[in-house]
Design a protein around this motif. Structure first.
Motif, PDB file in Angstrom:
ATOM      1  N   SER A 132      73.587  76.707  78.998  1.00  0.00           N
ATOM      2  CA  SER A 132      73.737  76.662  77.540  1.00  0.00           C
ATOM      3  C   SER A 132      74.299  78.008  77.100  1.00  0.00           C
ATOM      4  O   SER A 132      74.285  78.974  77.862  1.00  0.00           O
ATOM      5  CB  SER A 132      72.405  76.344  76.852  1.00  0.00           C
ATOM      6  OG  SER A 132      71.595  77.470  76.814  1.00  0.00           O
ATOM      7  N   THR A 169      65.389  70.482  82.091  1.00  0.00           N
ATOM      8  CA  THR A 169      65.318  71.602  81.136  1.00  0.00           C
ATOM      9  C   THR A 169      66.484  71.541  80.149  1.00  0.00           C
ATOM     10  O   THR A 169      66.330  71.798  78.950  1.00  0.00           O
ATOM     11  CB  THR A 169      65.340  72.944  81.892  1.00  0.00           C
ATOM     12  OG1 THR A 169      64.352  72.888  82.920  1.00  0.00           O
ATOM     13  CG2 THR A 169      65.059  74.105  80.964  1.00  0.00           C
ATOM     14  N   LYS A 170      67.657  71.187  80.667  1.00  0.00           N
ATOM     15  CA  LYS A 170      68.826  71.097  79.793  1.00  0.00           C
ATOM     16  C   LYS A 170      68.641  69.988  78.748  1.00  0.00           C
ATOM     17  O   LYS A 170      69.032  70.138  77.586  1.00  0.00           O
ATOM     18  CB  LYS A 170      70.076  70.845  80.638  1.00  0.00           C
ATOM     19  CG  LYS A 170      71.348  70.642  79.854  1.00  0.00           C
ATOM     20  CD  LYS A 170      71.824  71.884  79.124  1.00  0.00           C
ATOM     21  CE  LYS A 170      73.016  71.552  78.233  1.00  0.00           C
ATOM     22  NZ  LYS A 170      73.595  72.695  77.557  1.00  0.00           N
ATOM     23  N   CYS A 173      65.835  69.150  77.463  1.00  0.00           N
ATOM     24  CA  CYS A 173      64.942  69.773  76.461  1.00  0.00           C
ATOM     25  C   CYS A 173      65.768  70.655  75.528  1.00  0.00           C
ATOM     26  O   CYS A 173      65.585  70.641  74.295  1.00  0.00           O
ATOM     27  CB  CYS A 173      63.871  70.624  77.151  1.00  0.00           C
ATOM     28  SG  CYS A 173      62.789  69.697  78.239  1.00  0.00           S
ATOM     29  N   ASN A 174      66.677  71.423  76.098  1.00  0.00           N
ATOM     30  CA  ASN A 174      67.532  72.323  75.306  1.00  0.00           C
ATOM     31  C   ASN A 174      68.347  71.530  74.283  1.00  0.00           C
ATOM     32  O   ASN A 174      68.442  71.904  73.104  1.00  0.00           O
ATOM     33  CB  ASN A 174      68.474  73.055  76.267  1.00  0.00           C
ATOM     34  CG  ASN A 174      69.319  74.110  75.587  1.00  0.00           C
ATOM     35  OD1 ASN A 174      68.875  75.235  75.405  1.00  0.00           O
ATOM     36  ND2 ASN A 174      70.530  73.757  75.187  1.00  0.00           N
ATOM     37  N   GLN A 175      68.911  70.412  74.731  1.00  0.00           N
ATOM     38  CA  GLN A 175      69.791  69.642  73.841  1.00  0.00           C
ATOM     39  C   GLN A 175      69.023  68.955  72.725  1.00  0.00           C
ATOM     40  O   GLN A 175      69.572  68.727  71.643  1.00  0.00           O
ATOM     41  CB  GLN A 175      70.600  68.626  74.653  1.00  0.00           C
ATOM     42  CG  GLN A 175      71.581  69.282  75.620  1.00  0.00           C
ATOM     43  CD  GLN A 175      72.497  70.272  74.918  1.00  0.00           C
ATOM     44  OE1 GLN A 175      72.083  71.405  74.625  1.00  0.00           O
ATOM     45  NE2 GLN A 175      73.707  69.860  74.627  1.00  0.00           N
ATOM     46  N   MET A 217      69.967  77.224  83.965  1.00  0.00           N
ATOM     47  CA  MET A 217      68.652  76.704  84.361  1.00  0.00           C
ATOM     48  C   MET A 217      68.832  75.918  85.656  1.00  0.00           C
ATOM     49  O   MET A 217      69.609  74.974  85.701  1.00  0.00           O
ATOM     50  CB  MET A 217      68.054  75.867  83.229  1.00  0.00           C
ATOM     51  CG  MET A 217      69.044  74.995  82.490  1.00  0.00           C
ATOM     52  SD  MET A 217      68.705  74.811  80.719  1.00  0.00           S
ATOM     53  CE  MET A 217      70.007  75.803  79.974  1.00  0.00           C
ATOM     54  N   VAL A 224      66.411  70.374  71.243  1.00  0.00           N
ATOM     55  CA  VAL A 224      66.162  71.441  70.260  1.00  0.00           C
ATOM     56  C   VAL A 224      67.435  71.747  69.470  1.00  0.00           C
ATOM     57  O   VAL A 224      67.414  71.848  68.235  1.00  0.00           O
ATOM     58  CB  VAL A 224      65.624  72.717  70.956  1.00  0.00           C
ATOM     59  CG1 VAL A 224      65.531  73.867  69.970  1.00  0.00           C
ATOM     60  CG2 VAL A 224      64.257  72.445  71.572  1.00  0.00           C
ATOM     61  N   VAL A 225      68.569  71.838  70.168  1.00  0.00           N
ATOM     62  CA  VAL A 225      69.816  72.159  69.456  1.00  0.00           C
ATOM     63  C   VAL A 225      70.207  71.010  68.513  1.00  0.00           C
ATOM     64  O   VAL A 225      70.574  71.243  67.362  1.00  0.00           O
ATOM     65  CB  VAL A 225      70.966  72.466  70.452  1.00  0.00           C
ATOM     66  CG1 VAL A 225      72.273  72.708  69.710  1.00  0.00           C
ATOM     67  CG2 VAL A 225      70.624  73.682  71.304  1.00  0.00           C
ATOM     68  N   SER A 230      73.126  80.964  79.517  1.00  0.00           N
ATOM     69  CA  SER A 230      71.802  80.701  80.081  1.00  0.00           C
ATOM     70  C   SER A 230      72.005  79.660  81.169  1.00  0.00           C
ATOM     71  O   SER A 230      72.686  78.658  80.938  1.00  0.00           O
ATOM     72  CB  SER A 230      70.875  80.122  79.019  1.00  0.00           C
ATOM     73  OG  SER A 230      70.217  81.137  78.353  1.00  0.00           O
ATOM     74  N   THR A 285      76.261  69.049  82.607  1.00  0.00           N
ATOM     75  CA  THR A 285      75.019  68.470  82.096  1.00  0.00           C
ATOM     76  C   THR A 285      75.030  66.993  82.435  1.00  0.00           C
ATOM     77  O   THR A 285      75.860  66.241  81.903  1.00  0.00           O
ATOM     78  CB  THR A 285      74.920  68.642  80.572  1.00  0.00           C
ATOM     79  OG1 THR A 285      75.010  70.025  80.263  1.00  0.00           O
ATOM     80  CG2 THR A 285      73.600  68.087  80.056  1.00  0.00           C
ATOM     81  N   CYS A 323      68.033  81.028  63.902  1.00  0.00           N
ATOM     82  CA  CYS A 323      68.278  80.231  65.109  1.00  0.00           C
ATOM     83  C   CYS A 323      69.721  80.397  65.560  1.00  0.00           C
ATOM     84  O   CYS A 323      70.577  80.878  64.813  1.00  0.00           O
ATOM     85  CB  CYS A 323      67.988  78.751  64.833  1.00  0.00           C
ATOM     86  SG  CYS A 323      69.000  78.044  63.536  1.00  0.00           S
TER      87      CYS A 323
END
Ligand code: NAD
Length: 301
Positions: free
Chosen positions: A123, A171-172, A174-176, A137, A178-179, A135, A97, A214
């Motif tokens: 992820s 995208t990653k 964005c993922n981080q 991306m 949210v987490v 996952s 990442t 979640c």
């Protein structure tokens, strides 16, 4: 014929990912600055290389799984790095990442040497790496993604082509976000519930059936209930990822207020010498502020 894969970075994530590739029948050339994980892979039939350059010389495709942007920049474009040893026509896949800006710059540098590069962050954590269900991306050229798909399928399950170089790293980020923000919400909720006298195990069970369900509750639930925070995903790496998200937000003019708050809490954890704990240790800050430790009730009832 199957390509020989070079794998650089055999940490929490890289080691099980490399192990899965060996188990799937690929020949692997491995390198890490730490010897222990290298020896483990050698025991499974991989070959060792003394530098990133040597990995590239001996491989048809090179994968990197390193901590941060400067590490990838060094290993790919630095002295004795991948680009010094790689042949034109070889593919380079960075699965770390890192900053989308650095990913795009490295892809351009590689392209100038006739090397196709994909950014393919993941992820799913150490558990996903071990079970080969990450996952993934992916940014870069579509046809290169298609060629590499069988290799991604060994390491992951939900594999999504995101667009041109850097799109995987965006995208990653964005993922981080949210987490990270979810970890903070769960930390506050469980600390409140516990201090108000309700069994956190029951809270997790109840929340997991509704809109609040979640991945954090599902995969980190046991950490909260046993109050143990072995990584997992280190606080300092998530802090790094939220810094990437903030830089990307600044570059594109998107304010990220909740992200910035969680990043500062992670900064506090690092200062308090908790940076190498799992990121679910975010709860320990709220616990300290609330003067309580969250634990499952003895009976679970
Ligand atoms: P880690 O710190 O456990 O492993 C990194 C490995 O890279 C180490 O073995 C280290 O020795 C090696 N390394 C660093 N610099 C090197 C160099 N110059 N030459 C050779 N080897 C070098 O980190 P990790 O948890 O495996 O994470 C790797 C990447 O994956 C990070 O970018 C992280 O953000 C990302 N990631 C981690 C998780 C997770 O749950 N751990 C989940 C998704 C994504």
């Amino acid at each position: 014929m199957q390509p020989t894969i070079g794998f650089i970075g055999l940490g929490i994530m890289g080691k099980p990912m490399a192990r899965n590739l060996v188990k799937a029948g690929y020949s692997l050339v491995v390198h890490d600055r730490v010897l222990g994980p290298v020896e483990e892979l050698l025991g499974l039939g991989a070959t060792r290389a003394a530098s990133a350059r040597e990995v590239a010389q001996k491989s048809d495709l090179v994968i990197t799984m390193l901590p941060d942007s400067p590490d990838v920049d060094l290993v790919v474009a630095g002295k004795d790095g991948v680009l010094e040893g790689i042949r034109a026509g070889t593919t380079l896949i960075d699965m770390s990442t890192i900053s989308p800006v650095v990913a795009r710059a490295l892809a351009a540098k590689a392209a100038a040497q006739g090397i196709e590069m994909l950014d393919a962050p993941v992820s799913g954590g150490d558990k996903g790496a071990i079970s080969g269900t990450l996952s993934i991306m992916v940014g870069g050229k579509r046809e290169i993604f298609d060629q590499c798909l069988p290799i991604f399928q060994v390491m992951g399950k939900n594999i999504v082509y995101m667009g041109e170089a850097g799109a995987g790293q965006v995208t990653k980020a964005c993922n981080q976000i949210v987490v990270g923000v979810t970890l903070q919400g769960v930390a506050e909720a469980l600390t409140l519930g516990a201090k108000a006298g309700v069994d956190p195990a029951k809270i997790i069970q109840a929340l997991s059936g509704g809109l609040a369900r979640c991945g954090v509750l599902e995969l980190r639930g046991p950490n909260y209930l046993s109050h143990t925070f072995q990584p997992g995903f280190r606080v300092r790496l998530h802090h790094k990822d939220l810094s990437i998200a903030m830089q990307t937000g600044a570059a594109y003019g998107v304010p990220l207020p909740a992200t910035s708050l969680v990043r500062e809490f992670m900064n506090a954890l690092i200062t308090m010498d908790r940076g190498d704990l799992d990121h679910s240790a975010l709860i320990t800050l709220i616990e300290d502020m609330a003067g309580i430790q969250v634990r499952a009730h003895e009976t679970g009832e």
